[in-house]
Design a protein around this motif. Structure first.
Motif, PDB file in Angstrom:
ATOM      1  N   GLN A 483      -6.653  -3.808  -2.108  1.00  0.00           N
ATOM      2  CA  GLN A 483      -7.981  -4.266  -2.509  1.00  0.00           C
ATOM      3  C   GLN A 483      -7.836  -5.660  -3.103  1.00  0.00           C
ATOM      4  OE1 GLN A 483      -9.827  -1.866  -5.535  1.00  0.00           O
ATOM      5  NE2 GLN A 483     -11.346  -3.430  -6.041  1.00  0.00           N
ATOM      6  N   ILE A 484      -8.531  -6.639  -2.529  1.00  0.00           N
ATOM      7  CA  ILE A 484      -8.471  -8.011  -3.031  1.00  0.00           C
ATOM      8  C   ILE A 484      -9.869  -8.423  -3.461  1.00  0.00           C
ATOM      9  CG2 ILE A 484      -7.858 -10.406  -2.510  1.00  0.00           C
ATOM     10  CD1 ILE A 484      -5.884  -9.421  -0.456  1.00  0.00           C
ATOM     11  N   THR A 485     -10.141  -8.226  -4.745  1.00  0.00           N
ATOM     12  CA  THR A 485     -11.442  -8.567  -5.328  1.00  0.00           C
ATOM     13  C   THR A 485     -11.212  -9.271  -6.660  1.00  0.00           C
ATOM     14  OG1 THR A 485     -11.545  -6.318  -6.251  1.00  0.00           O
ATOM     15  CG2 THR A 485     -12.775  -6.724  -4.221  1.00  0.00           C
ATOM     16  N   GLY A 486     -12.278  -9.860  -7.190  1.00  0.00           N
ATOM     17  CA  GLY A 486     -12.155 -10.682  -8.385  1.00  0.00           C
ATOM     18  C   GLY A 486     -11.721  -9.926  -9.622  1.00  0.00           C
ATOM     19  N   ASP A 487     -11.976  -8.609  -9.670  1.00  0.00           N
ATOM     20  CA  ASP A 487     -11.635  -7.837 -10.864  1.00  0.00           C
ATOM     21  C   ASP A 487     -10.256  -7.215 -10.768  1.00  0.00           C
ATOM     22  OD1 ASP A 487     -12.171  -5.942  -8.867  1.00  0.00           O
ATOM     23  OD2 ASP A 487     -12.747  -4.438 -10.368  1.00  0.00           O
ATOM     24  N   ASN A 488      -9.526  -7.511  -9.673  1.00  0.00           N
ATOM     25  CA  ASN A 488      -8.287  -6.813  -9.384  1.00  0.00           C
ATOM     26  C   ASN A 488      -7.132  -7.798  -9.346  1.00  0.00           C
ATOM     27  OD1 ASN A 488      -6.117  -5.581  -7.765  1.00  0.00           O
ATOM     28  ND2 ASN A 488      -7.562  -3.900  -7.482  1.00  0.00           N
ATOM     29  N   PRO A 489      -6.497  -8.065 -10.505  1.00  0.00           N
ATOM     30  CA  PRO A 489      -5.433  -9.075 -10.536  1.00  0.00           C
ATOM     31  C   PRO A 489      -4.256  -8.739  -9.631  1.00  0.00           C
ATOM     32  CG  PRO A 489      -5.701  -8.024 -12.701  1.00  0.00           C
ATOM     33  CD  PRO A 489      -6.775  -7.493 -11.828  1.00  0.00           C
ATOM     34  N   GLU A 490      -3.909  -7.432  -9.533  1.00  0.00           N
ATOM     35  CA  GLU A 490      -2.789  -7.061  -8.671  1.00  0.00           C
ATOM     36  C   GLU A 490      -3.104  -7.400  -7.220  1.00  0.00           C
ATOM     37  OE1 GLU A 490      -4.217  -5.003 -10.829  1.00  0.00           O
ATOM     38  OE2 GLU A 490      -2.663  -4.810 -12.393  1.00  0.00           O
ATOM     39  N   GLY A 491      -4.324  -7.072  -6.800  1.00  0.00           N
ATOM     40  CA  GLY A 491      -4.714  -7.371  -5.432  1.00  0.00           C
ATOM     41  C   GLY A 491      -4.804  -8.858  -5.171  1.00  0.00           C
ATOM     42  N   LYS A 492      -5.334  -9.606  -6.144  1.00  0.00           N
ATOM     43  CA  LYS A 492      -5.460 -11.054  -5.958  1.00  0.00           C
ATOM     44  C   LYS A 492      -4.095 -11.711  -5.805  1.00  0.00           C
ATOM     45  CE  LYS A 492      -8.438 -13.280  -8.580  1.00  0.00           C
ATOM     46  NZ  LYS A 492      -9.230 -13.657  -9.777  1.00  0.00           N
ATOM     47  N   ARG A 493      -3.095 -11.120  -6.452  1.00  0.00           N
ATOM     48  CA  ARG A 493      -1.743 -11.664  -6.314  1.00  0.00           C
ATOM     49  C   ARG A 493      -1.194 -11.448  -4.905  1.00  0.00           C
ATOM     50  NH1 ARG A 493      -1.081 -10.219 -11.915  1.00  0.00           N
ATOM     51  NH2 ARG A 493      -0.396  -8.107 -11.393  1.00  0.00           N
ATOM     52  N   GLU A 494      -1.785 -10.505  -4.167  1.00  0.00           N
ATOM     53  CA  GLU A 494      -1.342 -10.246  -2.800  1.00  0.00           C
ATOM     54  C   GLU A 494      -2.026 -11.154  -1.785  1.00  0.00           C
ATOM     55  OE1 GLU A 494       1.023  -8.428  -1.744  1.00  0.00           O
ATOM     56  OE2 GLU A 494       1.536  -7.336  -3.562  1.00  0.00           O
ATOM     57  N   LEU A 495      -2.980 -11.964  -2.241  1.00  0.00           N
ATOM     58  CA  LEU A 495      -3.728 -12.801  -1.304  1.00  0.00           C
ATOM     59  C   LEU A 495      -2.806 -13.749  -0.549  1.00  0.00           C
ATOM     60  CD1 LEU A 495      -6.405 -13.691  -0.111  1.00  0.00           C
ATOM     61  CD2 LEU A 495      -6.747 -15.186  -2.082  1.00  0.00           C
ATOM     62  N   ASP A 496      -1.882 -14.389  -1.265  1.00  0.00           N
ATOM     63  CA  ASP A 496      -0.968 -15.318  -0.604  1.00  0.00           C
ATOM     64  C   ASP A 496      -0.122 -14.599   0.448  1.00  0.00           C
ATOM     65  OD1 ASP A 496      -1.964 -17.331  -2.115  1.00  0.00           O
ATOM     66  OD2 ASP A 496      -0.213 -17.548  -3.427  1.00  0.00           O
ATOM     67  N   ASN A 497       0.297 -13.373   0.141  1.00  0.00           N
ATOM     68  CA  ASN A 497       1.090 -12.606   1.107  1.00  0.00           C
ATOM     69  C   ASN A 497       0.256 -12.222   2.323  1.00  0.00           C
ATOM     70  OD1 ASN A 497       3.441 -12.614  -0.492  1.00  0.00           O
ATOM     71  ND2 ASN A 497       2.730 -10.843  -1.659  1.00  0.00           N
ATOM     72  N   PHE A 498      -1.022 -11.925   2.082  1.00  0.00           N
ATOM     73  CA  PHE A 498      -1.889 -11.532   3.199  1.00  0.00           C
ATOM     74  C   PHE A 498      -2.068 -12.682   4.181  1.00  0.00           C
ATOM     75  CE2 PHE A 498      -6.034 -11.210   5.269  1.00  0.00           C
ATOM     76  CZ  PHE A 498      -5.952  -9.947   5.829  1.00  0.00           C
ATOM     77  N   ILE A 499      -2.257 -13.891   3.670  1.00  0.00           N
ATOM     78  CA  ILE A 499      -2.533 -15.023   4.567  1.00  0.00           C
ATOM     79  C   ILE A 499      -1.259 -15.661   5.114  1.00  0.00           C
ATOM     80  CG2 ILE A 499      -4.699 -15.504   3.399  1.00  0.00           C
ATOM     81  CD1 ILE A 499      -3.414 -17.841   2.035  1.00  0.00           C
ATOM     82  N   ASP A 500      -0.097 -15.261   4.616  1.00  0.00           N
ATOM     83  CA  ASP A 500       1.163 -15.822   5.078  1.00  0.00           C
ATOM     84  C   ASP A 500       1.555 -15.156   6.395  1.00  0.00           C
ATOM     85  OD1 ASP A 500       3.742 -16.677   5.570  1.00  0.00           O
ATOM     86  OD2 ASP A 500       4.369 -16.523   3.478  1.00  0.00           O
TER      87      ASP A 500
END
Length: 824
Positions: A483-500
């Motif tokens: 889950q990549i949403t604004g309230d989810n710091p763990e998920g937001k940290r995965e954003l770079d991995n998702f787009i890589d």
């Protein structure tokens, strides 16, 4: 002198045209470009495969540049069998793409010169090979035509940064913007579809204005941290030393160098971490607009600069924040009102209350999604539309029914507009997750996927439902779904991995608004829409997450899986990019759900709390959580467990024709109508088919005209040749399978006069036709595969027929026999 009639077009170029251009003073190293690429060729999707349509590739025989990346003219060549001006129509087309007024056509005898500046009062004239104009002559005409003063010329002709070569539309956007600013324009808007290189375009604009000293201090504004950081270490890297980030906090940015080595590069900060004071010694600043604005004066970092400090501001993704007069972006722009301001956007915002063009003016240049797909620089897409029964037909609770938390459910009909906003059906989440998983299993389970949900709560539930649906992977790879949403710091940290592209996990990201823009997901192959989308701006941004092409990584097209009928926005006149094909539920025509009043619809607004949320929408529901609003207030959502079943309602297929219009007839009726436009009768179809030298060419032509052969084959459900498929569907003829056609030819003993090896090859060709179709046996590489590669080399095989003409004659006879009437 060589006999020109025997020379190829390439020979004419090398022996006559290029020498004439060089004698006029053009430098062959950096002013003359042979086979200059304009359009890469549209990517065409056939079933689950894609290829570039060679007929849509455009290259100018010669493009002539005054200076690096400043084009002036195009030259189109023909061989000596053509008239000297035969290529002029092509030259004019290519000149229009490059935004230049000079066109030349030649067959090696001389030139036809078209001068759209009318500098001498003549549009077209004949020139001998020794009369080709010099670079200085054309440049003087060009500048006079533009009306440039010496000061404007000093800026407009300044060199590009020595980086990668811009595409033709990037050249146009850069050159027009630099020219307009050099002439004193203070506001400029560039509209470029997502994935077409807006940041690289901005870099070149800044470089030329900065290096020419037209602009000395520049501010680049964006609304995502990742946009700033990646920009600094990628496109803006040549500014290093003169560039800094306006933020008190920053981290290293992972970067891959030219040799593929991964490292972390620091981002230079312009704000002291302790004192929050800005270092004003840099010349180029990049900033997240939220980082420099706030409710208190000490939060408004930008006010540490004098209002006239910056003389150029570039606003990335300006469709969201800067358009509204009371937004934070406009606050910054108003403060630095003396600066030249350039807006970059993929989707200019035009509503009754907000307009980008009202602020920035009409776009200086527009490059749309449709153009990007047509040119082959953006990935095409197909759409799978799925109607769920509760969304389509509505659901009404029984009298006195309560939800999971004991709340009495309001008695009314709930439709698609209510799902996940006023009503949560847990069984619906499971069905959606199952359909997504079913698609990925049928295609590629590692295909990067973004699921756009109604809100953060919905994104959390979908993460769980998708994890359960993919438990075989998630058991050992919990990051398969995040889950990549604004309230989810763990998920937001995965954003770079998702787009890589180099990182396998996460594969599936559930989100609401956070990933709708500013996420460069280059290998995203599946976009899932389970969100009510009314905003064309938001819709275009979401679609843009999948439009990037990465052919080197197998990303040539993408799919949109639509559960909310959001893709009906494709039919809106404001949307200009058509899907390749649209699959919709089968059965009766979908029932249009009634419009439901939805006060405080935050559609198009980022979720509160998400990075880049901007100004909070007014009139929305208070943030009371998903399930309740206090002791006396009704719940925001009713949550109902598995007792309410949800199913896929229908599976009707709809397509877009060659003009991008949605086909409303059945697929069979549409095929009949389409073929009737091309052929007057069955006899004409048969004559055209039998006379076609290569059947594969005719098949390609029919597909380009909108005949959906793959879809027809799926619907008919038989292993038919395209010939039989069209005969059966369009002309009601009984079909034969490929295997039946091949067996008939073998039974006729047509090739008894050929030698043993040739007959063996013909039998193998018939078997290959039965297995793979006519295009395979017509292909040049057929002799490179089994069983032909066991017969000898291609040369030896062809010799067994007596030579190439004799082989082609045998192939022609074979095809004639394959398609002979059944009674013959």
């Amino acid at each position: 002198m060589n006999d020109k009639s025997r020379l190829s077009e390439s020979d004419i170029c090398d022996k006559f045209i290029r020498p004439a251009i060089e004698r006029a003073g053009w430098n062959g190293m950096d002013q003359i470009y042979r086979e200059y690429p304009l359009r890469a060729g549209r990517v065409v999707v056939r079933g689950r495969k894609a290829r570039r349509d060679a007929s849509t590739v455009l290259r100018a025989d010669y493009a002539l540049f005054y200076k690096l990346n400043i084009p002036l003219a195009v030259v189109e060549a023909k061989d000596a069998s053509h008239a000297v001006g035969a290529g002029m129509a092509q030259a004019i087309n290519y000149a229009a793409l490059l935004d230049v007024p000079f066109s030349f056509a030649s067959n090696g005898d001389g030139f036809i010169f078209r001068d759209a500046t009318l500098a001498d009062g003549v549009l077209e004239r004949y020139l001998t090979l020794d009369q080709f104009p010099s670079p200085a002559e054309l440049w003087a005409k060009y500048c006079a035509w533009k009306g440039w003063t010496a000061e404007v010329r000093k800026v407009a002709e300044f060199d590009y940064a020595p980086a990668k070569t811009p595409r033709y539309y990037q050249l146009n956007a850069i050159n027009r913007t630099v020219e307009a600013i050099a002439q004193g324009r203070q506001r400029a808007l560039l509209v470029m579809a997502t994935g077409t290189g807006k940041t690289y375009t901005a870099f070149q604009i800044i470089w030329r204005l900065w290096k020419s000293c037209a602009k000395k201090r520049i501010l680049f504004l964006a609304d995502r941290n990742i946009l700033i950081d990646q920009t600094m270490v990628n496109d803006f890297r040549p500014f290093k030393g003169a560039m800094a980030k306006l933020s008190p906090n920053a981290k290293g940015v992972e970067r891959v160098d030219a040799q593929g080595r991964v490292g972390v590069e620091d981002v230079t900060l312009a704000v002291n971490r302790t004192t929050k004071q800005v270092d004003t010694s840099y010349e180029i600043y990049l900033s997240l607009y939220q980082a420099v604005t706030g409710t208190s004066d000490e939060s408004n970092i930008y006010k540490q600069f004098s209002p006239d400090f910056f003389d150029l501001i570039i606003v990335d993704e300006c469709h969201r924040g800067s358009a509204a007069e009371d937004s934070s972006w406009r606050e910054i722009l108003s403060y630095f009102s003396s600066a030249t301001q350039v807006g970059l956007t993929a989707t200019p915002k035009e509503t009754q209350d907000v307009s980008n063009s009202d602020y920035f003016g009409e776009p200086i240049y527009t490059y749309s999604l449709k153009q990007g797909i047509e040119d082959g620089y953006l990935a095409p897409y197909k759409v799978v539309r799925i109607d769920l029964d509760r969304d389509t037909f509505g659901w009404r609770p029984t009298e006195g029914m309560t939800d999971k938390l004991g709340n009495l459910i309001e008695d009314r009909v709930y439709t698609g507009a209510d799902m996940n906003r006023r009503l949560v059906l847990e069984r619906r989440d499971e069905v959606v997750a199952a359909k997504i998983t079913e698609y990925l299993k049928a295609t590629d389970r590692e295909a990067k996927t973004i699921v756009f949900c109604e809100d953060i709560d919905h994104a959390a539930r979908m993460r769980q439902a998708l994890s359960n649906a993919n438990a075989d992977i998630c058991q050992t790879q919990p990051r398969y779904v995040v889950q990549i949403t604004g309230d989810n710091p763990e998920g937001k940290r995965e954003l770079d991995n998702f787009i890589d592209p180099e990182k396998t996990y996460p594969v599936i990201a559930t989100t609401s608004k956070l990933m709708s823009t500013g996420v460069d997901a280059q290998t995203c192959k599946l976009i899932v829409l389970d969100q009510n989308i009314k905003s064309m701006t938001l819709f275009k941004q979401i679609i843009g997450r999948g439009t990037r092409l990465r052919e080197d990584l197998g990303k040539t097209w993408f799919t949109i899986l639509d559960f909310k009928r959001a893709t009906e926005l494709f039919a809106d006149k404001d949307f200009d990019g058509e899907p390749v094909q649209v699959y919709e539920p089968k059965g009766d025509e979908p029932v249009e759900p009634p419009e439901v009043a939805d006060p405080g619809d935050p559609a198009g607004q980022p979720d509160a709390g998400e990075e880049g949320a901007g100004d909070p929408p007014t009139g929305t529901d208070p943030p009371l959580g998903p399930f309740g609003g206090g002791d006396d207030a009704p719940p925001r959502k009713y949550v109902i467990g598995g007792q309410v079943n949800v199913q896929v309602a229908r599976e009707r297929v709809q397509y877009l024709n060659a003009d991008g219009k949605l086909v409303t007839e059945s697929l069979r009726d549409y095929t009949r109508i389409n073929l009737a436009k091309r052929f007057d009768s069955l006899d004409q179809f048969l004559q055209t088919w039998n006379s076609a030298e290569r059947k594969a060419v005719l098949i390609d032509e029919l597909e380009r005209q909108g005949v959906f052969l793959d879809a027809l084959a799926d619907e008919v459900g038989k292993d038919l040749d395209p010939f039989d498929l069209l005969l059966h569907v369009a002309y009601d003829q009984p079909p034969l399978t490929r295997r039946e056609r091949a067996r008939r030819v073998k039974q006729r003993n047509v090739f008894t006069d050929y030698g043993p090896m040739a007959r063996k090859v013909i039998d193998a060709l018939l078997d290959k036709y039965a297995d793979e179709g006519i295009a395979t046996i017509e292909g040049q590489s057929v002799f490179n595969v089994q069983p032909f590669n066991q017969f000898g080399s291609a040369t030896e095989i062809i010799k067994s027929f007596g030579g190439r003409p004799q082989y082609l004659q045998a192939l022609n006879i074979l095809e004639r026999e394959l398609y002979a009437p059944a009674h013959s």
